[in-house]
Design an enzyme around this catalytic site. Structure first.
Site, PDB file in Angstrom:
ATOM      1  N   HIS A  95       0.850  -1.124  -0.172  1.00 34.23           N
ATOM      2  CA  HIS A  95       0.037  -0.120  -0.047  1.00 34.23           C
ATOM      3  C   HIS A  95       0.816   1.247  -0.029  1.00 34.23           C
ATOM      4  O   HIS A  95       0.357   2.286   0.574  1.00 34.23           O
ATOM      5  CB  HIS A  95      -0.829  -0.017   1.017  1.00 34.23           C
ATOM      6  N   THR A 145      -3.243  -7.827  11.201  1.00 35.63           N
ATOM      7  CA  THR A 145      -3.997  -7.322  10.290  1.00 35.63           C
ATOM      8  C   THR A 145      -5.783  -7.732  10.232  1.00 35.63           C
ATOM      9  O   THR A 145      -5.723  -8.712  10.580  1.00 35.63           O
ATOM     10  CB  THR A 145      -3.721  -7.551   8.743  1.00 35.63           C
TER      11      THR A 145
HETATM   12  C1  BJW Z   1      -2.959  -6.107  16.885  1.00 31.71           C
HETATM   13  C2  BJW Z   1      -2.372  -5.203  17.737  1.00 31.71           C
HETATM   14  C3  BJW Z   1      -1.344  -5.764  18.459  1.00 31.71           C
HETATM   15  C4  BJW Z   1      -3.956  -4.144  17.012  1.00 31.71           C
HETATM   16  N1  BJW Z   1      -0.998  -7.042  18.136  1.00 31.71           N
HETATM   17  N2  BJW Z   1      -2.612  -7.286  16.400  1.00 31.71           N
HETATM   18  C5  BJW Z   1     -13.458  -7.051  -2.963  1.00 31.71           C
HETATM   19  C6  BJW Z   1     -14.662  -7.062  -2.402  1.00 31.71           C
HETATM   20  C7  BJW Z   1     -14.951  -5.807  -1.868  1.00 31.71           C
HETATM   21  C8  BJW Z   1     -14.345  -4.651  -2.422  1.00 31.71           C
HETATM   22  C9  BJW Z   1     -13.039  -4.968  -2.881  1.00 31.71           C
HETATM   23  C10 BJW Z   1     -12.818  -6.116  -3.301  1.00 31.71           C
HETATM   24  N3  BJW Z   1     -11.738  -6.175  -3.898  1.00 31.71           N
HETATM   25  C11 BJW Z   1     -11.112  -4.840  -4.069  1.00 31.71           C
HETATM   26  C12 BJW Z   1     -12.114  -3.999  -3.197  1.00 31.71           C
HETATM   27  C13 BJW Z   1     -11.989  -2.504  -2.958  1.00 31.71           C
HETATM   28  C14 BJW Z   1     -10.859  -2.322  -1.782  1.00 31.71           C
HETATM   29  C15 BJW Z   1     -11.133  -2.899  -0.523  1.00 31.71           C
HETATM   30  O1  BJW Z   1     -10.572  -3.904  -0.226  1.00 31.71           O
HETATM   31  N4  BJW Z   1     -12.468  -2.675   0.158  1.00 31.71           N
HETATM   32  C16 BJW Z   1     -12.710  -3.362   1.315  1.00 31.71           C
HETATM   33  C17 BJW Z   1     -12.912  -2.112   2.388  1.00 31.71           C
HETATM   34  C18 BJW Z   1     -13.686  -4.345   1.209  1.00 31.71           C
HETATM   35  N5  BJW Z   1      -9.759  -2.504  -2.302  1.00 31.71           N
HETATM   36  C19 BJW Z   1      -9.018  -1.370  -3.219  1.00 31.71           C
HETATM   37  O2  BJW Z   1      -9.542  -0.713  -3.710  1.00 31.71           O
HETATM   38  C20 BJW Z   1      -7.536  -1.963  -3.420  1.00 31.71           C
HETATM   39  N6  BJW Z   1      -7.326  -1.769  -4.821  1.00 31.71           N
HETATM   40  C21 BJW Z   1      -7.952  -2.736  -5.889  1.00 31.71           C
HETATM   41  O3  BJW Z   1      -8.421  -3.589  -5.434  1.00 31.71           O
HETATM   42  O4  BJW Z   1      -7.503  -2.360  -6.911  1.00 31.71           O
HETATM   43  C22 BJW Z   1      -7.949  -2.955  -7.938  1.00 31.71           C
HETATM   44  C23 BJW Z   1      -9.215  -2.128  -8.471  1.00 31.71           C
HETATM   45  C24 BJW Z   1      -8.904  -0.910  -8.908  1.00 31.71           C
HETATM   46  C25 BJW Z   1     -10.125  -0.310  -9.575  1.00 31.71           C
HETATM   47  C26 BJW Z   1     -11.506  -0.664  -8.948  1.00 31.71           C
HETATM   48  C27 BJW Z   1     -11.695  -1.740  -8.436  1.00 31.71           C
HETATM   49  C28 BJW Z   1     -10.555  -2.606  -8.070  1.00 31.71           C
HETATM   50  C29 BJW Z   1      -6.689  -0.855  -2.865  1.00 31.71           C
HETATM   51  C30 BJW Z   1      -6.664  -0.987  -1.268  1.00 31.71           C
HETATM   52  C31 BJW Z   1      -5.903   0.052  -0.744  1.00 31.71           C
HETATM   53  C32 BJW Z   1      -5.881   0.050   0.876  1.00 31.71           C
HETATM   54  N7  BJW Z   1      -5.469   1.150   1.343  1.00 31.71           N
HETATM   55  C33 BJW Z   1      -5.463   1.603   2.598  1.00 31.71           C
HETATM   56  C34 BJW Z   1      -4.795   3.026   2.920  1.00 31.71           C
HETATM   57  C35 BJW Z   1      -3.499   3.058   2.527  1.00 31.71           C
HETATM   58  C36 BJW Z   1      -3.016   4.707   2.870  1.00 31.71           C
HETATM   59  C37 BJW Z   1      -3.178   5.026   4.175  1.00 31.71           C
HETATM   60  O5  BJW Z   1      -2.382   4.736   4.854  1.00 31.71           O
HETATM   61  O6  BJW Z   1      -3.785   6.150   4.344  1.00 31.71           O
HETATM   62  O7  BJW Z   1      -4.389   0.722   3.416  1.00 31.71           O
HETATM   63  S1  BJW Z   1      -7.081   1.359   3.595  1.00 31.71           S
HETATM   64  C38 BJW Z   1      -6.213   0.755   5.224  1.00 31.71           C
HETATM   65  O8  BJW Z   1      -6.582  -0.567   5.254  1.00 31.71           O
HETATM   66  C39 BJW Z   1      -4.680   0.804   4.720  1.00 31.71           C
HETATM   67  C40 BJW Z   1      -4.200  -0.649   5.367  1.00 31.71           C
HETATM   68  O9  BJW Z   1      -3.087  -1.087   4.801  1.00 31.71           O
HETATM   69  C41 BJW Z   1      -5.453  -1.536   5.005  1.00 31.71           C
HETATM   70  C42 BJW Z   1      -5.337  -2.787   5.841  1.00 31.71           C
HETATM   71  O10 BJW Z   1      -5.671  -2.564   7.283  1.00 31.71           O
HETATM   72  P1  BJW Z   1      -4.985  -3.281   8.295  1.00 31.71           P
HETATM   73  O11 BJW Z   1      -3.448  -3.292   8.374  1.00 31.71           O
HETATM   74  O12 BJW Z   1      -5.452  -4.507   8.447  1.00 31.71           O
HETATM   75  O13 BJW Z   1      -5.363  -2.349   9.538  1.00 31.71           O
HETATM   76  P2  BJW Z   1      -6.809  -2.377  10.430  1.00 31.71           P
HETATM   77  O14 BJW Z   1      -6.803  -1.205  11.287  1.00 31.71           O
HETATM   78  O15 BJW Z   1      -7.871  -2.900   9.678  1.00 31.71           O
HETATM   79  O16 BJW Z   1      -6.594  -3.810  11.478  1.00 31.71           O
HETATM   80  C43 BJW Z   1      -5.485  -3.810  12.388  1.00 31.71           C
HETATM   81  C44 BJW Z   1      -5.432  -5.108  13.068  1.00 31.71           C
HETATM   82  O17 BJW Z   1      -4.412  -5.365  14.007  1.00 31.71           O
HETATM   83  C45 BJW Z   1      -6.737  -5.697  14.038  1.00 31.71           C
HETATM   84  O18 BJW Z   1      -7.077  -6.897  13.621  1.00 31.71           O
HETATM   85  C46 BJW Z   1      -6.318  -5.414  15.307  1.00 31.71           C
HETATM   86  O19 BJW Z   1      -7.138  -6.347  16.087  1.00 31.71           O
HETATM   87  C47 BJW Z   1      -4.936  -6.033  15.100  1.00 31.71           C
HETATM   88  N8  BJW Z   1      -4.099  -5.400  16.222  1.00 31.71           N
HETATM   89  N9  BJW Z   1      -3.214  -4.040  17.698  1.00 31.71           N
HETATM   90  C48 BJW Z   1      -1.547  -7.649  17.134  1.00 31.71           C
HETATM   91  N10 BJW Z   1      -0.691  -4.957  19.310  1.00 31.71           N
END
Ligand code: BJW
Ligand code: ZN
Length: 254
Positions: free
Chosen positions: A119, A196
């Site tokens: 990302h 994640t």
């Molecule tokens: C601990 C802890 C400790 C806490 N020890 N654990 C299929 C279905 C539906 C939608 C889609 C799909 N495919 C694609 C999509 C659309 C979309 C998507 O996924 N949407 C979903 C929300 C459903 N995806 C996209 O758009 C992606 N691109 C794409 O698919 O391109 C093709 C395409 C093009 C054109 C049209 C359509 C498709 C791109 C995704 C980009 C994500 N970007 C972000 C922001 C980055 C910039 C920024 O930093 O601001 O990335 S979103 C945000 O979420 C960020 C993260 O990397 C990402 C993941 O989050 P993460 O790391 O999992 O964090 P949390 O907070 O969710 O979880 C933290 C975890 O840690 C928790 O479980 C806690 O319990 C745990 N935790 N403390 C251990 N101490």
């Protein structure tokens, strides 16, 4: 922490280990996660109003200000024991692929090399018009303030607005990093999914790929996720204590 001898021997015999991290791995460094109820970055903001190209078009100063606030927090943070355990693990297995969804550089600062940033990186902004990397020094905000509007700098080549070097919703992941991540998930013998929520696609599919390929899969998370019953081993607890224990027990110093 106790593991079955079967699990330990399967992990020890893996010649390729993949580690896939999310915001939880940096949480204990003081970087807020995205979706956690108490401290999540989205709590007071609508994700779609910040992490999309449309939002940047609509209100660049608001979006840039938010990212500058976050960049300042990253610069003020230090890697924690989870980042260091992953860097240490790389020295104890024949091959390790580190895949992260995080935009911070704490894995690199802990000593990990060749990190696949799916990302993007918050410290590598580029021009939203011509794509040129923006290399001018960017001072950290002295008094970072969440919600402060800040006009993004302009590109020296075309005058376009500079944008954060991250992957927003609807944008494609960097293709080389993505291909290498999929290859690693398909081909590794051990796959660690750490901190994640596994809800953002396509990154979240990597763990499914590793499970389907028959790899030993371990999830480390303080909370439950939809993967709890699908992985080989679900370790519930904070990454900064679980990962050092896991590495010490499964891959002790030779
Ligand atoms: C601990 C802890 C400790 C806490 N020890 N654990 C299929 C279905 C539906 C939608 C889609 C799909 N495919 C694609 C999509 C659309 C979309 C998507 O996924 N949407 C979903 C929300 C459903 N995806 C996209 O758009 C992606 N691109 C794409 O698919 O391109 C093709 C395409 C093009 C054109 C049209 C359509 C498709 C791109 C995704 C980009 C994500 N970007 C972000 C922001 C980055 C910039 C920024 O930093 O601001 O990335 S979103 C945000 O979420 C960020 C993260 O990397 C990402 C993941 O989050 P993460 O790391 O999992 O964090 P949390 O907070 O969710 O979880 C933290 C975890 O840690 C928790 O479980 C806690 O319990 C745990 N935790 N403390 C251990 N101490
Ligand atoms: Zn430009």
């Amino acid at each position: 922490m106790r593991f079955s001898t079967d699990l330990i021997s399967r992990l020890r015999s893996a010649t390729h280990v993949a580690v896939f991290t999310g915001a939880g791995v940096s949480a204990e460094s003081g970087i807020p996660t995205f979706r956690d109820r108490q401290s999540g970055l989205w709590q007071n903001f609508d994700a779609q109003s910040l992490a999309t190209p449309e939002a940047f078009e609509r209100d660049p100063a608001f979006v840039w200000g938010w990212y500058e606030w976050r960049r300042a927090r990253v610069l003020a943070s230090q890697p924690n024991a989870a980042h260091r355990a992953i860097a240490l693990l790389a020295e104890r297995v024949p091959r390790l692929t580190l895949i992260t969804q995080n935009v911070d550089d704490l894995h690199e600062r802990a000593g990990s090399r060749e990190v696949l940033h799916l990302h993007g990186r918050i410290c590598s902004p580029y021009c939203s018009a011509c794509g040129l990397e923006y290399l001018a020094p960017q001072p950290a905000l002295l008094e970072p303030e969440r919600g402060r509007r800040l006009e993004p700098p302009r590109c020296g080549q075309c005058g376009g607005r500079v944008r954060p070097g991250v992957v927003w919703f609807g944008e494609s992941l960097p293709s080389l990093a993505w291909e290498q991540a999929v290859q690693a998930a398909r081909g590794c013998g051990g796959f660690l999914c750490v901190g994640t929520s596994s809800i953002v696609e396509p990154a979240a599919s990597l763990t499914r790929v590793a499970i389907a390929a028959g790899s030993v899969t371990i999830q480390v998370n303080i909370d439950s996720t939809w993967l709890d019953d699908l992985v080989t081993l679900n370790l519930r607890g904070p990454a900064a204590s679980m990962l050092p224990e896991l590495v010490a027990e499964v891959w002790p110093q030779a």
